[in-house]
Design a protein around this motif. Structure first.
Motif, PDB file in Angstrom:
ATOM      1  N   GLU A 190       9.188   6.273   0.618  1.00  0.00           N
ATOM      2  CA  GLU A 190       8.822   5.524  -0.581  1.00  0.00           C
ATOM      3  C   GLU A 190       7.340   5.197  -0.582  1.00  0.00           C
ATOM      4  OE1 GLU A 190      11.039   4.524  -3.311  1.00  0.00           O
ATOM      5  OE2 GLU A 190      11.834   6.283  -2.309  1.00  0.00           O
ATOM      6  N   ARG A 191       6.786   4.939   0.595  1.00  0.00           N
ATOM      7  CA  ARG A 191       5.378   4.554   0.694  1.00  0.00           C
ATOM      8  C   ARG A 191       4.479   5.709   1.119  1.00  0.00           C
ATOM      9  NH1 ARG A 191       4.392  -0.298   4.442  1.00  0.00           N
ATOM     10  NH2 ARG A 191       2.329  -0.161   3.471  1.00  0.00           N
ATOM     11  N   VAL A 192       5.045   6.775   1.631  1.00  0.00           N
ATOM     12  CA  VAL A 192       4.271   7.959   2.026  1.00  0.00           C
ATOM     13  C   VAL A 192       4.844   9.120   1.218  1.00  0.00           C
ATOM     14  CG1 VAL A 192       3.491   9.400   3.931  1.00  0.00           C
ATOM     15  CG2 VAL A 192       4.005   6.981   4.337  1.00  0.00           C
ATOM     16  N   ARG A 193       4.195   9.434   0.102  1.00  0.00           N
ATOM     17  CA  ARG A 193       4.821  10.253  -0.922  1.00  0.00           C
ATOM     18  C   ARG A 193       4.153  11.609  -1.071  1.00  0.00           C
ATOM     19  NH1 ARG A 193       8.081   6.638  -3.771  1.00  0.00           N
ATOM     20  NH2 ARG A 193       8.587   8.277  -5.264  1.00  0.00           N
ATOM     21  N   ASN A 194       4.944  12.657  -0.826  1.00  0.00           N
ATOM     22  CA  ASN A 194       4.502  13.996  -1.223  1.00  0.00           C
ATOM     23  C   ASN A 194       4.386  14.040  -2.738  1.00  0.00           C
ATOM     24  OD1 ASN A 194       4.352  15.245   1.276  1.00  0.00           O
ATOM     25  ND2 ASN A 194       6.467  15.931   1.240  1.00  0.00           N
ATOM     26  N   THR A 195       3.363  14.712  -3.228  1.00  0.00           N
ATOM     27  CA  THR A 195       3.194  14.830  -4.676  1.00  0.00           C
ATOM     28  C   THR A 195       3.250  16.289  -5.096  1.00  0.00           C
ATOM     29  OG1 THR A 195       0.789  15.145  -4.689  1.00  0.00           O
ATOM     30  CG2 THR A 195       1.607  12.879  -4.566  1.00  0.00           C
ATOM     31  N   PRO A 196       3.646  16.532  -6.330  1.00  0.00           N
ATOM     32  CA  PRO A 196       3.444  17.881  -6.880  1.00  0.00           C
ATOM     33  C   PRO A 196       1.948  18.197  -6.917  1.00  0.00           C
ATOM     34  CG  PRO A 196       4.911  16.574  -8.274  1.00  0.00           C
ATOM     35  CD  PRO A 196       4.296  15.629  -7.287  1.00  0.00           C
ATOM     36  N   LEU A 233      -0.359   2.057 -10.248  1.00  0.00           N
ATOM     37  CA  LEU A 233       0.071   1.211  -9.143  1.00  0.00           C
ATOM     38  C   LEU A 233      -0.809  -0.035  -9.053  1.00  0.00           C
ATOM     39  CD1 LEU A 233       0.791   3.864  -6.354  1.00  0.00           C
ATOM     40  CD2 LEU A 233       2.460   2.275  -7.312  1.00  0.00           C
ATOM     41  N   SER A 234      -2.118   0.154  -9.198  1.00  0.00           N
ATOM     42  CA  SER A 234      -3.046  -0.967  -9.138  1.00  0.00           C
ATOM     43  C   SER A 234      -2.794  -1.953 -10.269  1.00  0.00           C
ATOM     44  CB  SER A 234      -4.495  -0.471  -9.190  1.00  0.00           C
ATOM     45  OG  SER A 234      -5.402  -1.537  -9.173  1.00  0.00           O
ATOM     46  N   ILE A 235      -2.577  -1.451 -11.478  1.00  0.00           N
ATOM     47  CA  ILE A 235      -2.299  -2.320 -12.619  1.00  0.00           C
ATOM     48  C   ILE A 235      -1.069  -3.178 -12.354  1.00  0.00           C
ATOM     49  CG2 ILE A 235      -1.482  -2.284 -15.021  1.00  0.00           C
ATOM     50  CD1 ILE A 235      -3.380   0.089 -15.474  1.00  0.00           C
ATOM     51  N   ASN A 236      -0.098  -2.595 -11.673  1.00  0.00           N
ATOM     52  CA  ASN A 236       1.161  -3.299 -11.416  1.00  0.00           C
ATOM     53  C   ASN A 236       1.180  -3.962 -10.038  1.00  0.00           C
ATOM     54  OD1 ASN A 236       3.685  -4.282 -11.978  1.00  0.00           O
ATOM     55  ND2 ASN A 236       4.686  -2.297 -12.152  1.00  0.00           N
ATOM     56  N   GLY A 237      -0.007  -4.313  -9.525  1.00  0.00           N
ATOM     57  CA  GLY A 237      -0.099  -5.186  -8.372  1.00  0.00           C
ATOM     58  C   GLY A 237       0.016  -4.543  -7.015  1.00  0.00           C
ATOM     59  N   MET A 238      -0.224  -3.228  -6.928  1.00  0.00           N
ATOM     60  CA  MET A 238      -0.126  -2.556  -5.648  1.00  0.00           C
ATOM     61  C   MET A 238      -1.453  -1.899  -5.286  1.00  0.00           C
ATOM     62  SD  MET A 238       3.785  -1.113  -5.706  1.00  0.00           S
ATOM     63  CE  MET A 238       3.925  -1.228  -3.924  1.00  0.00           C
ATOM     64  N   LYS A 239      -1.526  -1.378  -4.079  1.00  0.00           N
ATOM     65  CA  LYS A 239      -2.682  -0.623  -3.613  1.00  0.00           C
ATOM     66  C   LYS A 239      -2.295   0.835  -3.450  1.00  0.00           C
ATOM     67  CE  LYS A 239      -5.184  -4.185  -0.969  1.00  0.00           C
ATOM     68  NZ  LYS A 239      -6.542  -3.904  -1.465  1.00  0.00           N
ATOM     69  N   ALA A 240      -3.273   1.728  -3.616  1.00  0.00           N
ATOM     70  CA  ALA A 240      -2.983   3.147  -3.487  1.00  0.00           C
ATOM     71  C   ALA A 240      -4.085   3.856  -2.718  1.00  0.00           C
ATOM     72  CB  ALA A 240      -2.819   3.794  -4.869  1.00  0.00           C
ATOM     73  N   VAL A 241      -3.662   4.751  -1.830  1.00  0.00           N
ATOM     74  CA  VAL A 241      -4.566   5.706  -1.204  1.00  0.00           C
ATOM     75  C   VAL A 241      -4.068   7.088  -1.592  1.00  0.00           C
ATOM     76  CG1 VAL A 241      -5.357   6.736   0.956  1.00  0.00           C
ATOM     77  CG2 VAL A 241      -5.230   4.250   0.744  1.00  0.00           C
ATOM     78  N   LEU A 253       0.842  -1.207   0.000  1.00  0.00           N
ATOM     79  CA  LEU A 253       0.000   0.000   0.000  1.00  0.00           C
ATOM     80  C   LEU A 253       0.868   1.245   0.000  1.00  0.00           C
ATOM     81  CD1 LEU A 253      -2.721   1.497   0.305  1.00  0.00           C
ATOM     82  CD2 LEU A 253      -2.571   1.088   2.780  1.00  0.00           C
ATOM     83  N   VAL A 254       0.567   2.162  -0.920  1.00  0.00           N
ATOM     84  CA  VAL A 254       1.279   3.431  -1.037  1.00  0.00           C
ATOM     85  C   VAL A 254       0.281   4.572  -0.839  1.00  0.00           C
ATOM     86  CG1 VAL A 254       2.614   4.928  -2.584  1.00  0.00           C
ATOM     87  CG2 VAL A 254       2.969   2.444  -2.629  1.00  0.00           C
ATOM     88  N   ILE A 255       0.679   5.568  -0.041  1.00  0.00           N
ATOM     89  CA  ILE A 255      -0.151   6.749   0.163  1.00  0.00           C
ATOM     90  C   ILE A 255       0.486   7.908  -0.601  1.00  0.00           C
ATOM     91  CG2 ILE A 255      -1.203   8.300   1.834  1.00  0.00           C
ATOM     92  CD1 ILE A 255      -0.738   6.215   3.976  1.00  0.00           C
ATOM     93  N   MET A 256      -0.328   8.664  -1.331  1.00  0.00           N
ATOM     94  CA  MET A 256       0.165   9.812  -2.094  1.00  0.00           C
ATOM     95  C   MET A 256      -0.723  11.024  -1.835  1.00  0.00           C
ATOM     96  SD  MET A 256       1.069   8.019  -5.773  1.00  0.00           S
ATOM     97  CE  MET A 256      -0.609   7.468  -6.071  1.00  0.00           C
ATOM     98  N   GLY A 257      -0.130  12.186  -1.819  1.00  0.00           N
ATOM     99  CA  GLY A 257      -0.906  13.403  -1.651  1.00  0.00           C
ATOM    100  C   GLY A 257      -0.014  14.601  -1.392  1.00  0.00           C
TER     101      GLY A 257
END
Length: 668
Positions: free
Chosen positions: A398-404, A417-425, A371-375
């Motif tokens: 790596e898993r808690v990512r600041n985004t532009p 991320l989902s297509i490549n087998g991961m989860k995203a919030v 699981l990766v969190i982005m925001g």
């Protein structure tokens, strides 16, 4: 395809270390899509297919890039990259069935041409909105980087597509995160009929990479050996040192945007000049000059391809037409998910809504290592509402990512991320800002499973709502934008206990979910909440109060307004239903209550027209009409944007009129 050798341009081919079999393999791979296209143009004129988007003249790019990548590496092609699909050796009968809307195609007749993906062949097709696939490539590449698997991915766009904001957002994200993506621009001089001088002002599109601190290359897109050798070298290097690279392929499409468009807008001298640079015929001539291809070999290769085309066409033509099946259509909108009921322990704590969401998110991060969190500002800063405060220390950047600041690209990256087998919030800093990511949510995430059985394992957190003096751009509760869209699930808790359990379920569920969190409730509502991890089912309303006079249906902030009114109206006997989830919605609980009380009032914070209260009211009228003793009443906020000044905001909110409307309904 009968182009006399005397009219060809002398393209300089450098085979480097390629052996005869490899050179002939590249020739076959270019020849096959060319021959398929020529067959499709015949079928189009015969009325046997309905539409065709031609890539004649651009085969060297699709084939060269595909052959340069490993079969385990994702490619995201466009309409006219037939060579990607054939070079990955997809059975032709399935491609033909796809174009004819047959069941054995990749979308079961639900979409046409190249609007599909296939995990088996690691191909992710485009949607007509073009831009989102660039951000999806970012997400796929991010997953590769997090897995440390030394893989690249390649994504295609045209020179026209580089004008879209998604292009710039995706390149910026890829550059900031050093993502191993090859951004492939097929520059054929025209975006449909609009020439490049009306699309951009820079001399070469490769120059745009400079602004992103990104490496770029210009490649002759009609020279198969230059494409293959350069992309192979670049891909090999990117696997070792992950980073994005922008590749501009100079080429020309010899047919129109689609066959109905024609090419009258192209000067004839330009068509003639590019005809001499035909990538297939020039390479064929080169192979003959080098003694690598004889006339007999050419006939043998073409005969074999023609036989394969005809055989697979017959298979597709002979396949039965699709028989519509409503159950199948409806069941494919969402990915299958069997709710996992995790029961909490007995240890509880009295916490706020904001704490419950933070705790639930933290426990899900512990449970799901993928699981990766982005925001925006969610890393060291902890987000504007501090929900992810301390997460970086526990889970890393790596898993808690600041985004532009680029909502569209990050939504698309979550899909990748989902297509490549991961989860995203993904955290929308404010629910209002979702408008900047609206397209990939409603057109990509929502439709992917229905179109080609690809799950969108994405949760988008939506801090929302008025009552905090934030004005028109930070106060909307815009759930109705998404309850209208099949393929999305919408969750809207009002209490800490529900928020924690429903968030855990949302992250477990492989479908795209909009998770609304009311800002005014973050730090004002406390509740005893289990400390352990637990889940709550979707589609189950909570009956907060029981009575016989009236049914009150609400969610979010509206639930607390209703509780305040019922506290003051001690002689009022009412069922109060907190919906908790809006898609799916608990119609069974609503109907049962209405049949008992005979009256119903629906309270929402959103303005009335077009809101979910309208749909609930209509469903009650259609299913419970004979039980009603009064018209169903909807109560919502004013039909205006949300104002800033407190007295104006107070006047705006439905809270001010709910009590009076409720009493009027009871007196009906």
């Amino acid at each position: 395809m009968q182009n006399p050798t005397s009219t060809l341009q002398n393209i300089e081919y450098d085979p480097k270390d390629l052996q005869k079999d490899e050179l002939l393999g590249l020739y076959r791979d270019m020849l096959k899509p060319r021959m398929i296209e020529e067959k499709m143009l015949i079928l189009l004129r015969q009325g046997k297919i309905s539409k065709w988007f031609s890539g004649i003249g651009q085969e060297a790019i699709a084939v060269g890039v595909t052959r340069a990548l490993k079969k385990s590496e994702y490619i995201l092609p466009m309409h006219r990259n037939l060579g990607v699909f054939t070079s990955r050796e997809i059975p032709l009968n399935r491609l033909f069935a796809q174009w004819q809307g047959k069941a054995s195609g990749f979308t079961k007749g639900r979409d046409r041409s190249f609007h599909f993906g296939t995990q088996e062949y690691k191909i992710v097709g485009m949607i007509s909105h073009l831009g989102p696939q660039l951000g999806v490539a970012d997400g796929i590449a991010l997953a590769n980087k997090l897995k440390d698997n030394n893989k690249v991915c390649a994504v295609f766009t045209g020179e026209g597509g580089t004008s879209e904001g998604d292009f710039h957002e995706a390149l910026n994200v890829a550059a900031v995160w050093d993502l191993p993506v090859l951004f492939c621009i097929e520059n054929n001089g025209y975006g449909l009929s609009t020439p490049t001088e009306e699309q951009y002002r820079c001399k070469d599109l490769a120059e745009r990479a400079i602004g992103y601190g990104m490496e770029s290359h210009i490649i002759d897109g009609n020279n198969i050996l230059e494409v293959y050798n350069k992309v192979s070298k670049i891909a090999k290097n990117v696997r070792k040192r992950p980073r994005p690279v922008l590749l501009e392929f100079k080429t020309f499409r010899m047919r129109g945007h689609e066959e109905a468009s024609g090419t009258k807008y192209v000067p004839q001298e330009l068509m003639d000049a590019w005809a001499k640079k035909d990538p297939v015929m020039n390479f064929q001539s080169y192979l003959k000059d080098e003694g690598l291809l004889t006339e007999a070999m050419e006939v043998e290769i073409k005969t074999a391809i023609a036989h394969e085309i005809n055989e697979h066409l017959n298979t597709a033509f002979n396949e039965d037409e699709i028989i519509p099946n409503k159950h199948l259509e409806l069941s494919d909108v969402y990915a299958d998910y069997e709710f996992e009921d995790f029961q909490p322990g007995t240890e509880i704590e009295n916490i706020r809504l904001v704490d419950a969401i933070s705790n639930g998110l933290r426990q899900s991060m512990e449970r799901h290592e993928n699981l990766v969190i982005m925001g925006q500002d969610i890393a060291e800063y902890g987000g504007v509402f501090k929900i992810t405060e301390g997460f970086v220390d526990q889970f890393g950047k790596e898993r808690v990512r600041n985004t532009p600041i680029c909502e569209s690209a990050i939504v698309s990256a979550a899909m990748g991320l989902s297509i490549n087998g991961m989860k995203a919030v993904m955290e929308m800093q404010f629910a209002d800002f979702v408008s900047s990511g609206f397209n990939p949510i409603v057109n990509y995430l929502a439709k992917s499973h229905y179109r080609w059985a690809q799950k969108a394992d994405v949760v988008i957190r939506m801090p929302c709502g008025a009552g905090v003096g934030a004005g028109p751009f930070h106060s909307q509760t815009n759930e109705a934008w998404f309850t209208k869209t099949p393929g999305l699930k919408v969750v809207y808790p009002a209490f800490p206990y529900d928020a924690k359990g429903l968030l855990a379920t949302a992250i477990n569920d492989p479908n795209p979910i909009l998770f609304f969190e009311h800002k005014a409730l973050y730090r004002s509502i406390y509740q005893d909440v289990p400390k352990d991890y637990y889940t709550l089912p979707f589609g189950k309303a909570s009956l907060l109060k029981e009575g016989n006079d009236v049914t009150i249906v609400s969610y979010g902030q509206g639930v607390h307004w209703a509780l305040d009114v019922l506290k003051d109206q001690t002689d009022l006997s009412a069922d109060l239903l907190d919906l908790r989830t809006l898609q799916p919605i608990d119609t069974e609980a609503i109907y049962a209550s209405v049949k008992k009380t005979g009256k119903c009032i629906i309270l929402q914070e959103d303005s009335v027209f077009g809101g979910i209260a309208s749909d609930i009211s209509a469903m009650i009228m259609e299913n419970c009409f004979e039980y009603l003793d009064a018209p169903v009443k909807r109560v919502g906020s004013l039909e205006t944007p949300i104002p800033f000044a407190k007295q104006l905001e107070d006047q705006y909110l439905a809270k001010q009129v709910f009590a009076a409307e409720l009493i009027a309904l009871l007196r009906y």
